[in-house]
Scaffold this active site. Sequence first.
Site, PDB file in Angstrom:
ATOM      1  CB  SER A 173      -1.024  -0.004   1.129  1.00  0.00           C
ATOM      2  OG  SER A 173      -0.384   0.066   2.347  1.00  0.00           O
ATOM      3  N   GLY A 189       3.609  -0.057   7.721  1.00  0.00           N
ATOM      4  CA  GLY A 189       4.484   1.100   7.541  1.00  0.00           C
ATOM      5  C   GLY A 189       4.713   1.562   6.103  1.00  0.00           C
ATOM      6  N   GLY A 190       3.896   1.096   5.177  1.00  0.00           N
ATOM      7  CA  GLY A 190       4.081   1.490   3.774  1.00  0.00           C
ATOM      8  C   GLY A 190       3.955   2.994   3.547  1.00  0.00           C
ATOM      9  CG  ASP A 216      -1.728   0.385  13.350  1.00  0.00           C
ATOM     10  OD1 ASP A 216      -2.172  -0.534  14.070  1.00  0.00           O
ATOM     11  OD2 ASP A 216      -1.991   0.503  12.152  1.00  0.00           O
ATOM     12  CG  ASP A 236      -4.338   3.115   4.382  1.00  0.00           C
ATOM     13  OD1 ASP A 236      -5.437   3.166   3.820  1.00  0.00           O
ATOM     14  OD2 ASP A 236      -3.479   2.248   4.126  1.00  0.00           O
ATOM     15  CE  LYS A 280      -8.948   2.217   4.066  1.00  0.00           C
ATOM     16  NZ  LYS A 280      -7.756   2.007   3.246  1.00  0.00           N
TER      17      LYS A 280
END
Length: 363
Positions: A193, A228-229, A245, A283, A312
């Site tokens: 991602s 962590g993207g 997170d 996200d 989303k």
Amino acid sequence: MNKLALYCRIGFEKETAAEITEKAAEQGVFGFARVKENSGYVIFECYQPGEADRLAREIPFTQLIFARQMIVVSDLLQDLPLTDRITPIVQKYQEISPHLNLRQSTELRVETADTNEAKELSAFCRKFTVPLRQALKKQGWLNFKSIKSGITLHCLFVQSDACYAGYSYNRNHSPYFMGIPRLKFPPEAPSRSTLKLEEAILTFIPREEESKRLSEGMIGVDLGACPGGWSYQLVKRGLFVYAVDHGKMAASLHDTGRIEHCPEDGFKFQPPKRKKADWLVCDMVEQPSRIVALIGKWLVNEWCRETIFNLKLPMKKRYAEVRLCLQKLSEQLTQNGFGFQMQAKHLYHDREEITVHVRTRRH
Ligand SMILES: C[S@@+](CC[C@H](N)C(=O)[O-])C[C@H]1O[C@@H](n2cnc3c(N)ncnc32)[C@H](O)[C@@H]1O
């Protein structure tokens, strides 16, 4: 040529149709959107001549959420002879040349919709580009050098013997083939991602401003950061990131010394005292209405100035939901005295979601 073809992700044809119908009506243009589910494109037929061209110039492409590309097209050219598809296509362009200065064309793209079936056509499209380009150049077209003010010619093949011939205005289209930026996955990134945020930065921030707006010494907050993207994209650009997170962050990110992992609830997290963030990215998988309320809180409290977040969209009425959320956020910012830029896009790397960018300034 009184139609627009809009490319989109398969399954999002209805959203694309609803959006173009609404945006056209705002310009006083009325028409009919032809939707074939899972086709990867929508044809919007205008009722009056010349109007598709007007829409292609006047609806800011950056304001369309679901369309990956917007082109003016002819009727479908069908039953193209397999031994000579070129002649009918050239003829079609000759028909429109009295109304459009094809000498200002810069490039040819022979494209398909982004579907599995259409993939088989891609090889043909690649091969066909060279002879078609030569034939168009013989007419004196495709030699214009001024990219910004030029037009791009598109042939959208829907079958090997059927295509829409069309064009787009370079200053108001996607610069990418099929409207899809091709990004390479960085092997050291913690998740795929990461490409979503990379595409978002590419889409929302002009190249020449990127190093100023995302730079060394800035602070970023990443809500719903694991593994962590997205943090990776910020760290790569020199930011220090608070990664919020309860999950586990990739060890490679800790090694950079540029993140602090905060195992907290993203809805309750606040930036450390006297350290306002420059950037907020988010996200988290949550209801869109909760996400926009959270983003609104951050912007109104001036905890950040710029943000990229995902909404989303697992629900049925996706376009209605998106409109409502963006409208609420806009109203909140306006009521609190903020000027702002807002752009939302269904990115290539987005699935059942869209990505939104907001940048505020105090009046
Ligand atoms: C789609 S993943 C994020 C992927 C991440 N952007 C990346 O590039 O690696 C969503 C993350 O949001 C986190 N999350 C969901 N609700 C949260 C909340 N209330 N507070 C903090 N994190 C949350 C989940 O634990 C999950 O790791």
